[in-house]
Design a protein around this motif. Structure first.
Motif, short mmCIF file in Angstrom:
data_model
loop_
_atom_site.label_atom_id
_atom_site.label_comp_id
_atom_site.label_asym_id
_atom_site.label_seq_id
_atom_site.Cartn_x
_atom_site.Cartn_y
_atom_site.Cartn_z
N ILE A 28 -68.79 60.98 -51.63
CA ILE A 28 -68.04 59.97 -50.82
C ILE A 28 -67.22 60.79 -49.55
N ALA A 29 -67.98 60.38 -48.57
CA ALA A 29 -67.72 60.83 -47.30
C ALA A 29 -66.06 60.35 -46.76
N PRO A 30 -65.12 61.03 -46.60
CA PRO A 30 -64.03 60.37 -45.80
C PRO A 30 -64.33 59.71 -44.80
N ALA A 31 -63.55 58.49 -44.58
CA ALA A 31 -63.83 57.48 -43.41
C ALA A 31 -63.72 58.33 -42.25
N PHE A 32 -64.79 57.96 -41.45
CA PHE A 32 -64.49 58.56 -39.88
C PHE A 32 -64.19 59.89 -39.95
N ILE A 33 -64.72 60.75 -40.71
CA ILE A 33 -64.56 62.20 -40.69
C ILE A 33 -65.42 62.77 -39.48
N PRO A 34 -64.88 63.63 -38.59
CA PRO A 34 -65.50 64.06 -37.48
C PRO A 34 -66.76 64.81 -37.94
N GLY A 35 -68.12 64.53 -37.39
CA GLY A 35 -69.09 65.44 -37.71
C GLY A 35 -69.58 64.84 -39.22
N GLU A 36 -69.43 63.64 -39.57
CA GLU A 36 -69.57 63.12 -40.71
C GLU A 36 -71.01 63.47 -41.35
N ALA A 37 -72.26 63.24 -40.68
CA ALA A 37 -73.37 63.66 -40.73
C ALA A 37 -73.70 65.05 -41.21
N ASP A 38 -73.02 65.66 -40.31
CA ASP A 38 -73.22 67.47 -40.63
C ASP A 38 -72.53 67.83 -41.99
N VAL A 39 -71.26 67.20 -42.01
CA VAL A 39 -70.35 67.58 -43.34
C VAL A 39 -71.25 67.03 -44.68
N GLY A 40 -71.94 66.05 -44.68
CA GLY A 40 -72.55 65.43 -45.67
C GLY A 40 -73.83 66.22 -46.03
N LYS A 41 -74.44 66.84 -44.99
CA LYS A 41 -75.74 67.45 -45.11
C LYS A 41 -75.49 68.98 -45.79
N ASN A 42 -74.32 69.46 -45.28
CA ASN A 42 -73.78 70.66 -45.82
C ASN A 42 -73.32 70.61 -47.28
N VAL A 43 -72.93 69.22 -47.82
CA VAL A 43 -72.49 69.06 -49.23
C VAL A 43 -73.76 69.17 -49.92
N VAL A 44 -74.72 68.53 -49.49
CA VAL A 44 -76.02 68.50 -50.01
C VAL A 44 -76.82 69.80 -50.15
N GLU A 45 -76.61 70.80 -48.98
CA GLU A 45 -77.16 72.16 -49.26
C GLU A 45 -76.23 72.96 -50.19
N ALA A 46 -74.90 72.70 -50.34
CA ALA A 46 -74.13 73.28 -51.21
C ALA A 46 -74.46 72.96 -52.54
N ALA A 47 -74.76 71.67 -52.87
CA ALA A 47 -75.24 71.26 -54.29
C ALA A 47 -76.39 71.85 -54.54
N ILE A 48 -77.36 72.03 -53.85
CA ILE A 48 -78.69 72.72 -54.03
C ILE A 48 -78.38 74.23 -54.45
N ASP A 49 -77.70 74.93 -53.62
CA ASP A 49 -77.57 76.16 -53.98
C ASP A 49 -76.60 76.57 -55.17
N ALA A 50 -75.78 75.51 -55.53
CA ALA A 50 -75.17 75.40 -56.81
C ALA A 50 -75.86 75.20 -57.97
N GLY A 51 -77.16 74.68 -57.88
CA GLY A 51 -77.72 74.25 -58.95
C GLY A 51 -77.55 72.97 -59.57
N VAL A 52 -76.97 72.18 -58.91
CA VAL A 52 -76.74 70.88 -59.32
C VAL A 52 -77.94 70.12 -59.59
N ARG A 53 -78.28 69.38 -60.55
CA ARG A 53 -79.47 68.62 -60.87
C ARG A 53 -79.47 67.23 -60.12
#
Length: 233
Positions: A28-53
């Motif tokens: 869940i993205a924090p409401a109106f966090i600056p750079g929300e799209a980039d933050v979210g994409k980084n979370v996805v990338e980190a999930a992939i690297d961590a082996g999240v299924r």
């Protein structure tokens, strides 16, 4: 077992630590966090690297609304998930009933529900407890995999309707008014959202949430929900 990790979503080391040994993520993205799209994409990338299924991303109803920055910022994150190879689910919740908690003490004290948009604007709403139940299903079962689901309770309420409900609950008249400054100094993105709400609502359909839960979604005033009869949609 519950475990809490506190960190900054913009800190990759903190993300890596939080995602270590995780098999599934509900983001869940924090409401109106600056750079929300980039933050979210980084979370996805980190999930992939961590082996999240499995990855469930709580987006928002109508993410295509380009004049609402908190809506359109969800789109690049969904795209990142779609191209990630992760199992995914996209809940699209409407506005939360729980948003009124911020106003409640003032409503009780002053007898007025004030919001910075037209009293005629209608919204579909949803109880966050129902959204949480959908998230739990998405992370622990198979039936919501690779789906996008609009989450709304029945009914489309404007502020007049909500004030009437509050009056009924409190046993005294609650008035309503439009007050552009009720929240004080707020970010430009919020101002743009208020302007949108002044002219347009956010309306959805409860059919999907009803089908997922197997019961009627919670309403602003409702008895405990019971399962739907056999054969109900």
């Amino acid at each position: 077992m519950a475990q809490v990790t506190i960190g900054d979503l913009r800190d990759r080391a903190a993300l890596d630590a939080a995602l270590k040994d995780m098999g599934a993520v509900f983001y869940i993205a924090p409401a109106f966090i600056p750079g929300e799209a980039d933050v979210g994409k980084n979370v996805v990338e980190a999930a992939i690297d961590a082996g999240v299924r499995r990855f469930a991303f709580s987006a928002v109803i109508h993410p295509v609304l380009s004049d609402l920055v908190n809506h359109v910022a969800k789109v690049p994150v969904e795209e990142a998930v779609l191209t990630s190879g992760l199992e995914y689910t996209f809940p699209h919740p409407a506005r939360y009933f729980q948003n009124y908690a911020a106003f409640w003490p003032k409503v009780v004290k002053e007898g007025v529900l004030a919001e910075p948009w037209s009293s005629e604007t209608r919204f579909s709403l949803v109880d966050y407890r129902d959204v949480a139940e959908v998230a739990a299903i998405a992370l622990t079962e198979e039936r919501l995999l690779f789906g996008t689901f609009e989450l709304c309770a029945p009914g489309q309420l404007n502020r007049l309707d909500v004030a009437a409900l509050m009056s009924d609950v409190l046993g005294r008249k609650i008035r309503e008014r439009r007050d552009p400054d009720v929240l004080g100094d707020v970010p430009q993105g919020l101002r743009a959202m208020f302007d949108h709400y002044d002219h347009h609502g956010l309306l959805g359909n409860p059919l999907t949430l009803r089908a997922i839960l197997g019961r009627e979604p919670r309403r602003p005033r409702a008895r405990p929900s019971r399962p739907l009869p056999s054969g109900s949609p």
